[in-house]
Scaffold this motif. Structure first.
Motif, PDB file in Angstrom:
ATOM      1  N   ASP A 141       0.815  -1.222   0.000  1.00 17.51           N
ATOM      2  CA  ASP A 141       0.000   0.000   0.000  1.00 17.51           C
ATOM      3  C   ASP A 141       0.845   1.267   0.000  1.00 17.51           C
ATOM      4  O   ASP A 141       0.451   2.297   0.555  1.00 17.51           O
ATOM      5  N   ILE A 142       2.012   1.176  -0.629  1.00 18.26           N
ATOM      6  CA  ILE A 142       2.894   2.332  -0.768  1.00 18.26           C
ATOM      7  C   ILE A 142       2.584   3.013  -2.096  1.00 18.26           C
ATOM      8  O   ILE A 142       2.462   2.353  -3.131  1.00 18.26           O
ATOM      9  N   GLU A 143       2.440   4.328  -2.063  1.00 23.72           N
ATOM     10  CA  GLU A 143       2.193   5.091  -3.284  1.00 23.72           C
ATOM     11  C   GLU A 143       3.510   5.227  -4.037  1.00 23.72           C
ATOM     12  O   GLU A 143       4.435   5.900  -3.561  1.00 23.72           O
ATOM     13  N   CYS A 144       3.614   4.583  -5.188  1.00 26.38           N
ATOM     14  CA  CYS A 144       4.879   4.471  -5.893  1.00 26.38           C
ATOM     15  C   CYS A 144       4.684   4.578  -7.399  1.00 26.38           C
ATOM     16  O   CYS A 144       3.684   4.121  -7.935  1.00 26.38           O
ATOM     17  N   GLU A 145       5.656   5.199  -8.060  1.00 26.22           N
ATOM     18  CA  GLU A 145       5.751   5.179  -9.510  1.00 26.22           C
ATOM     19  C   GLU A 145       7.219   4.954  -9.856  1.00 26.22           C
ATOM     20  O   GLU A 145       8.098   5.132  -9.018  1.00 26.22           O
ATOM     21  N   TYR A 146       7.480   4.561 -11.103  1.00 27.20           N
ATOM     22  CA  TYR A 146       8.868   4.413 -11.526  1.00 27.20           C
ATOM     23  C   TYR A 146       9.118   5.167 -12.815  1.00 27.20           C
ATOM     24  O   TYR A 146       8.197   5.394 -13.612  1.00 27.20           O
ATOM     25  N   SER A 147      10.365   5.574 -12.998  1.00 27.89           N
ATOM     26  CA  SER A 147      10.777   6.270 -14.207  1.00 27.89           C
ATOM     27  C   SER A 147      12.173   5.788 -14.574  1.00 27.89           C
ATOM     28  O   SER A 147      13.089   5.858 -13.753  1.00 27.89           O
ATOM     29  N   VAL A 148      12.313   5.293 -15.781  1.00 28.73           N
ATOM     30  CA  VAL A 148      13.584   4.720 -16.221  1.00 28.73           C
ATOM     31  C   VAL A 148      14.520   5.824 -16.696  1.00 28.73           C
ATOM     32  O   VAL A 148      14.098   6.749 -17.399  1.00 28.73           O
ATOM     33  N   GLY A 149      15.791   5.723 -16.300  1.00 32.98           N
ATOM     34  CA  GLY A 149      16.743   6.708 -16.788  1.00 32.98           C
ATOM     35  C   GLY A 149      18.139   6.460 -16.263  1.00 32.98           C
ATOM     36  O   GLY A 149      18.327   5.895 -15.186  1.00 32.98           O
ATOM     37  N   ASP A 150      19.122   6.870 -17.043  1.00 28.67           N
ATOM     38  CA  ASP A 150      20.526   6.821 -16.639  1.00 28.67           C
ATOM     39  C   ASP A 150      20.837   8.098 -15.873  1.00 28.67           C
ATOM     40  O   ASP A 150      20.691   9.202 -16.419  1.00 28.67           O
ATOM     41  N   PRO A 151      21.259   7.999 -14.608  1.00 30.85           N
ATOM     42  CA  PRO A 151      21.491   9.205 -13.814  1.00 30.85           C
ATOM     43  C   PRO A 151      22.604  10.100 -14.350  1.00 30.85           C
ATOM     44  O   PRO A 151      22.688  11.276 -13.971  1.00 30.85           O
ATOM     45  N   ALA A 152      23.455   9.550 -15.226  1.00 27.60           N
ATOM     46  CA  ALA A 152      24.547  10.342 -15.783  1.00 27.60           C
ATOM     47  C   ALA A 152      24.178  11.014 -17.101  1.00 27.60           C
ATOM     48  O   ALA A 152      24.996  11.697 -17.701  1.00 27.60           O
ATOM     49  N   THR A 153      22.914  10.830 -17.545  1.00 24.35           N
ATOM     50  CA  THR A 153      22.456  11.413 -18.806  1.00 24.35           C
ATOM     51  C   THR A 153      21.468  12.535 -18.514  1.00 24.35           C
ATOM     52  O   THR A 153      20.416  12.308 -17.903  1.00 24.35           O
ATOM     53  N   GLU A 154      21.801  13.733 -18.946  1.00 24.68           N
ATOM     54  CA  GLU A 154      21.022  14.918 -18.570  1.00 24.68           C
ATOM     55  C   GLU A 154      19.557  14.800 -18.977  1.00 24.68           C
ATOM     56  O   GLU A 154      18.655  15.092 -18.184  1.00 24.68           O
ATOM     57  N   GLU A 155      19.305  14.358 -20.202  1.00 27.24           N
ATOM     58  CA  GLU A 155      17.917  14.257 -20.678  1.00 27.24           C
ATOM     59  C   GLU A 155      17.122  13.254 -19.852  1.00 27.24           C
ATOM     60  O   GLU A 155      15.927  13.460 -19.586  1.00 27.24           O
ATOM     61  N   ASP A 156      17.767  12.162 -19.432  1.00 25.08           N
ATOM     62  CA  ASP A 156      17.088  11.161 -18.611  1.00 25.08           C
ATOM     63  C   ASP A 156      16.727  11.735 -17.241  1.00 25.08           C
ATOM     64  O   ASP A 156      15.633  11.494 -16.717  1.00 25.08           O
TER      65      ASP A 156
END
Length: 263
Positions: free
Chosen positions: A64-79
């Motif tokens: 019952d945790i409110e959660c979403e995910y977003s894929v991305g490389d932390p070293a890539t500015e656009e991501d």
């Protein structure tokens, strides 16, 4: 001086806060995601592997945790920009950032390729800097302050053979937190601190936890607490740093390392 009871009762209350957690599918990131969620926070988990993120988010929602995910490389500015935008679209604000993404590949300097050293710096330093830049911009725009928690390492202040990439990167994280504290805390009420773990259990370190191995025995000689770390050991410090209990702390490099720096 009179201390208000409601102030004390709500000191560690983080319910309703929105957190971005980078490196969320790693051992520490997963533990903090569950810890924050079970404490009533809304969590955006992010990393490079969509399959793992999807599974993690499903497991969080089962609790019952409110959660979403977003894929991305932390070293890539656009991501990074995309992750921040997705968080704003999902939750409307960002109150807490935890940068748990990182990478290491220990090698002697004369054998390590520049590209590998740069990969360590990109993953550990550039990724942290980018998330601070874009999350910080949203926090400043919101005008409600915020909490930024950068995952550093005990190795940020203690060199080690083969660690010219990792130690350099984590030393940079410590100074990044201190610099951002000078930049943000007084003017924008954004607190920026690090936690500095030593070895804790993960897929990469499980081999070190064999109590009969010489590696384990030798490492324990440096740990006054008498054991290696577990991912759950970092939930408490991260909740503390996300709560109003840490409002007077900024620019701190907090040893969560079983006493390693003391020995």
């Amino acid at each position: 001086m009179t201390v208000d009871k409601n102030f004390v009762d709500t000191l560690f209350d983080v319910k309703g806060k929105v957190a971005i957690i980078t490196g969320a599918t790693g051992a520490l990131g997963t533990a903090v995601s569950f810890g924050y969620g079970l404490a009533g926070m809304k969590v955006m988990v992010t990393g490079r592997n969509e399959d793992k993120l999807k599974v993690l988010c499903q497991e969080l929602k089962k609790e019952d945790i409110e959660c979403e995910y977003s894929v991305g490389d932390p070293a890539t500015e656009e991501d990074v920009q995309k992750v921040v935008q997705n968080t704003m679209e999902s939750f409307g604000e960002i109150n807490v950032l935890v940068t748990a993404a990182g990478y290491n590949n220990p090698q002697p300097i004369i054998k390590q390729e520049l590209t590998e050293w740069q990969k360590i710096m990109n993953s550990d330093v550039q990724g942290t800097w980018l998330f601070c830049k874009y999350v910080g911009a949203e926090m400043i725009k919101q005008g409600k302050g915020g909490k930024v928690i950068l995952i550093s390492s005990a190795r940020s202040k203690m060199g080690m053979a083969g660690y010219t990439g990792y130690c350099t990167a984590k030393g940079g994280i410590d100074l990044m937190a201190q610099s951002l504290a000078c930049e943000w805390s007084a003017e924008y009420k954004i607190n920026v601190n690090t936690i500095n773990p030593t070895v804790f259990r993960s897929d990469l370190t499980e081999w070190m936890f064999d109590p009969d191995s010489e590696v384990y025995k030798n490492f324990l000689k440096r740990l006054p607490i008498g054991r290696l770390g577990e991912p759950e050991d970092f939930i408490g410090p991260c909740i503390f740093l996300a709560s109003s209990a840490s409002d007077f702390m900024t620019g701190a490099n907090i040893a969560v390392e079983g006493g390693y720096w003391a020995n």
